[in-house]
Scaffold this active site. Structure first.
Site, mmCIF file in Angstrom:
data_model
loop_
_atom_site.group_PDB
_atom_site.id
_atom_site.type_symbol
_atom_site.label_atom_id
_atom_site.label_comp_id
_atom_site.label_asym_id
_atom_site.label_seq_id
_atom_site.Cartn_x
_atom_site.Cartn_y
_atom_site.Cartn_z
ATOM 1 N N MET A 54 0.854 -1.199 0.000
ATOM 2 C CA MET A 54 0.000 0.000 0.000
ATOM 3 C C MET A 54 0.884 1.242 0.000
ATOM 4 O O MET A 54 1.892 1.276 0.688
ATOM 5 C CB MET A 54 -0.869 0.002 1.258
ATOM 6 C CG MET A 54 -1.700 1.276 1.416
ATOM 7 S SD MET A 54 -2.741 1.268 2.893
ATOM 8 C CE MET A 54 -1.579 1.835 4.121
ATOM 9 N N ASP A 56 -0.024 5.731 -1.071
ATOM 10 C CA ASP A 56 -0.867 6.898 -0.741
ATOM 11 C C ASP A 56 -2.324 6.598 -0.382
ATOM 12 O O ASP A 56 -2.980 5.791 -1.048
ATOM 13 C CB ASP A 56 -0.968 7.846 -1.943
ATOM 14 C CG ASP A 56 0.356 8.142 -2.589
ATOM 15 O OD1 ASP A 56 1.389 7.673 -2.121
ATOM 16 O OD2 ASP A 56 0.331 8.862 -3.603
ATOM 17 N N TRP A 80 5.809 -2.233 -4.644
ATOM 18 C CA TRP A 80 5.015 -1.412 -5.568
ATOM 19 C C TRP A 80 4.950 -2.061 -6.958
ATOM 20 O O TRP A 80 5.939 -2.610 -7.439
ATOM 21 C CB TRP A 80 5.672 -0.026 -5.681
ATOM 22 C CG TRP A 80 4.843 0.994 -6.397
ATOM 23 C CD1 TRP A 80 3.955 1.845 -5.837
ATOM 24 C CD2 TRP A 80 4.845 1.274 -7.809
ATOM 25 N NE1 TRP A 80 3.389 2.646 -6.802
ATOM 26 C CE2 TRP A 80 3.916 2.310 -8.024
ATOM 27 C CE3 TRP A 80 5.517 0.745 -8.908
ATOM 28 C CZ2 TRP A 80 3.648 2.850 -9.281
ATOM 29 C CZ3 TRP A 80 5.254 1.270 -10.165
ATOM 30 C CH2 TRP A 80 4.327 2.311 -10.348
ATOM 31 N N PHE A 112 -3.390 5.672 -10.586
ATOM 32 C CA PHE A 112 -2.574 6.409 -9.623
ATOM 33 C C PHE A 112 -3.465 7.216 -8.671
ATOM 34 O O PHE A 112 -4.691 7.165 -8.745
ATOM 35 C CB PHE A 112 -1.593 7.325 -10.368
ATOM 36 C CG PHE A 112 -0.257 6.659 -10.662
ATOM 37 C CD1 PHE A 112 -0.123 5.273 -10.684
ATOM 38 C CD2 PHE A 112 0.875 7.427 -10.923
ATOM 39 C CE1 PHE A 112 1.107 4.669 -10.948
ATOM 40 C CE2 PHE A 112 2.104 6.845 -11.181
ATOM 41 C CZ PHE A 112 2.227 5.467 -11.195
ATOM 42 N N GLU A 238 4.008 16.313 -5.751
ATOM 43 C CA GLU A 238 2.980 15.276 -5.846
ATOM 44 C C GLU A 238 1.834 15.596 -4.883
ATOM 45 O O GLU A 238 2.007 16.342 -3.918
ATOM 46 C CB GLU A 238 3.562 13.902 -5.469
ATOM 47 C CG GLU A 238 4.708 13.451 -6.378
ATOM 48 C CD GLU A 238 5.235 12.052 -6.070
ATOM 49 O OE1 GLU A 238 5.500 11.310 -7.027
ATOM 50 O OE2 GLU A 238 5.389 11.691 -4.892
ATOM 51 N N TRP A 338 9.526 7.152 0.468
ATOM 52 C CA TRP A 338 10.007 6.466 -0.743
ATOM 53 C C TRP A 338 11.481 6.073 -0.648
ATOM 54 O O TRP A 338 11.953 5.249 -1.429
ATOM 55 C CB TRP A 338 9.760 7.319 -1.992
ATOM 56 C CG TRP A 338 8.326 7.275 -2.433
ATOM 57 C CD1 TRP A 338 7.437 8.309 -2.463
ATOM 58 C CD2 TRP A 338 7.601 6.126 -2.915
ATOM 59 N NE1 TRP A 338 6.211 7.876 -2.917
ATOM 60 C CE2 TRP A 338 6.287 6.540 -3.208
ATOM 61 C CE3 TRP A 338 7.931 4.776 -3.114
ATOM 62 C CZ2 TRP A 338 5.303 5.671 -3.688
ATOM 63 C CZ3 TRP A 338 6.956 3.910 -3.598
ATOM 64 C CH2 TRP A 338 5.664 4.365 -3.883
HETATM 65 C C1 FRU Z 1 3.084 9.523 -4.341
HETATM 66 C C2 FRU Z 1 2.936 8.888 -5.711
HETATM 67 C C3 FRU Z 1 1.941 9.663 -6.537
HETATM 68 C C4 FRU Z 1 1.459 8.639 -7.512
HETATM 69 C C5 FRU Z 1 1.460 7.369 -6.683
HETATM 70 C C6 FRU Z 1 1.812 6.131 -7.445
HETATM 71 O O1 FRU Z 1 3.560 8.659 -3.366
HETATM 72 O O2 FRU Z 1 4.200 8.824 -6.342
HETATM 73 O O3 FRU Z 1 2.472 10.807 -7.158
HETATM 74 O O4 FRU Z 1 0.181 8.932 -7.994
HETATM 75 O O5 FRU Z 1 2.406 7.575 -5.648
HETATM 76 O O6 FRU Z 1 1.608 4.993 -6.678
#
Ligand code: FRU
Length: 538
Positions: A54, A56, A80, A112, A238, A338
């Site tokens: 998991m 965002d 991911w 996304f 983001e 990240w």
């Molecule tokens: C933020 C992000 C967003 C993107 C998503 C992809 O953590 O990089 O910008 O939509 O995660 O999983």
């Protein structure tokens, strides 16, 4: 905290406990696989998916008594991958029911991050008279396009649900905002702006936020951009969010813009900054008093104001459609970074969310600032509230003592007073049977909060996890400080100084923390408050 104090704590605790712990660890070796939600490091009061990856939080919306929480999800791995929207609902923001995946990738791409709204007046025509649809607004990420090195592989799209979010249909006219040739073009957050009588969308486009307007959620018009010259630009922008907040002291409504950035965070990696200003239906205009704190400097030295100084609160946004009579602005973030999210040592699932927080504004000499508090629903998880009667501490005192095998899952509300002249620092220390320790406190001399996880457990999975002590600058005024802390096995969240400073950090102790100490270094302070063990939400 100095070596002297650390050894005082160890000597007083370990004579007795270390022997017991060795017995325990023999037992654990022969134990069967832990039950779901009882796994090592599994948060007990924070939301985490049953299993797999998991990131965002997405699409948070309140509708017909249910708080919806969607999230970036990959059901095939703990790493991911092709993104889906996972889904959970709650009636109280703390207990969650897992629902089937809401949105699957398709020929237009992965799903996304994004948001969701209730289309009360059926402006989209995707519901029916008297039965408003839920509309999800998300980014399509077309991997083929990315591999082919185009710049147009991200676009904004919508989906709708007419059964309280249980099933979703993607709109046939997708994408609703095609990509004009900007590589990073994602994470739409939509609100209804009653003043300009339109839907307003903010999303991130490389180094700025794009603002679009619409009457029907399907046809969008570009209104303005914000941010190229403001705030931190150490990484890509983001997950923005834009919403009004009322400040009673000034009898004025301000607009807050949240903006996540990766990398570039104050202590490294991903983090979320914010801006305060006004929104006139077209543009976001920075408040004059806020501007000096977020001006992108020509020298390359940038300034930002951060929602959270910890390493583990990212991509946070707020719920839509909280009823007027409730009136709260409720935030939740992804409790990871990240820099190491894909390798943290959990096996069944990866990542949890922060606890939900209510956002308000508070006046300060430098203009309004964000203030955070746990939603009051968290109180319902309280087991017995233990009063900590006021006590003057010189070195250390125990706040809680559990037997090895039990772990500290608790909320601490502490008020520290009469902080003596010359004191270097004060705070809390968590200790386990492996002689690991975690320190969280305030350094009076250096004028900052600190979170030190360098000796708090496993960090072998990433060089970046425990490379430094994390700090949050703060100038203590007077000799009093409040700390509100939630400890949940593998995370510690701090809200301090009347909720104006937040610091959220993960920890992966090799054994549960079972001792909790309050310490002072080179001086004394009086501490009082409550220590409340919390019951598991699962
Ligand atoms: C933020 C992000 C967003 C993107 C998503 C992809 O953590 O990089 O910008 O939509 O995660 O999983």
């Amino acid at each position: 905290m100095g070596i002297r104090l650390i050894s005082i704590v160890f000597c007083s605790i370990f004579a007795l406990f270390f022997m017991q712990c060795q017995d325990m660890s023999n037992e654990t070796e022969t134990m069967a696989a832990p039950e779901l939600y009882q796994e090592r490091h599994r948060p007990q009061v924070h939301f985490s998916p049953k299993e797999k990856w998991m990131n965002d939080p997405n699409g948070m919306v309140f509708f017909e008594g249910e708080y919806h929480l969607f999230y970036q999800y990959y059901p095939d791995s703990t790493i991911w991958g092709p993104m889906h929207w996972g889904h959970a609902i709650s009636k109280d923001l703390v207990h969650w029911e897992h629902l089937p995946i809401a949105l699957y990738p398709d020929s237009l791409g992965y799903i996304f991050s994004g948001s969701a709204v209730v289309d009360w007046n059926n402006t989209s025509g995707l519901g029916s008279e008297g039965a408003p649809p839920l509309i999800a607004i998300f980014t399509y990420h077309d991997v083929e396009g990315e591999r082919a090195n185009t710049d147009t592989f991200q676009s904004q799209a919508i989906a709708y649900s007419n059964d309280r979010g249980r099933t979703w249909t993607k709109y046939e006219g997708n994408p609703v905002i095609p990509n004009p040739g900007i590589r990073d073009f994602r994470d739409p957050k939509v609100i209804w702006d009653a003043n300009s009588e339109q839907w307003v969308m903010v999303f991130a486009a490389q180094d700025r936020v794009k603002i679009y307007g619409s009457k029907n959620l399907k046809d969008w018009e570009h209104l303005s951009d914000f941010g190229e010259n403001f705030g931190d630009h150490g990484g890509v922008w983001e997950c923005p969010d834009l919403f009004p907040l009322y400040l009673a002291e000034e009898d004025k409504t301000y607009w807050v813009l949240l903006l996540s950035i990766n990398p570039g965070g104050p202590n490294g990696g991903s983090a979320t900054q914010y801006f305060i200003g006004d929104f006139d239906g077209q543009q976001f205009i920075l408040d004059d008093r806020f501007q000096p704190y977020v001006k992108k400097k020509e020298t390359g030295e940038e300034q930002a104001v951060w929602v959270d100084y910890g390493r583990d609160n990212y991509a946070g946004v707020t719920w839509s459609d909280i009823p007027k009579e409730d009136g709260r602005r409720i935030f939740i973030g992804w409790m990871s970074n990240w820099d190491y999210a894909k390798v943290v040592p959990t096996e069944v699932w990866r990542s949890a969310m922060t606890l939900p927080r209510t956002l308000t504004l508070v006046a300060s000499a430098a203009g309004p600032r964000l203030q955070q508090a746990w939603v009051e629903e968290v109180d319902a998880l309280a087991m017995e509230v233990q009063e900590k009667k006021s006590e003057t501490v010189q070195d250390t005192i125990n706040l809680i003592k559990l037997t090895p095998g039990e772990s500290v899952v608790a909320r601490l509300k502490l008020r520290v007073r009469s902080i003596s002249q010359g004191i270097t620092s004060f705070g809390i220390m968590l200790v386990n049977a492996e002689k690991e320790y975690y320190l969280l406190g305030y350094n009076v001399a250096k004028k900052h909060f600190f979170s030190n996880r360098t000796s708090a457990g496993d960090h072998s999975f990433s060089d970046k996890f425990a490379e430094a002590i994390h700090i949050a600058p703060y100038e203590l005024v007077g000799d009093e400080m409040d700390l509100d802390i939630v400890i949940d096995r593998s995370s510690v969240e701090l809200l301090a100084a009347n909720g104006t400073v937040a610091l959220t950090d993960l920890v992966f102790p090799k054994a549960d923390f079972h001792h909790l100490v309050f310490f002072t270094d080179d001086g004394s302070a009086e501490v009082a408050g409550t220590i409340t063990p919390l019951r598991s939400i699962w």
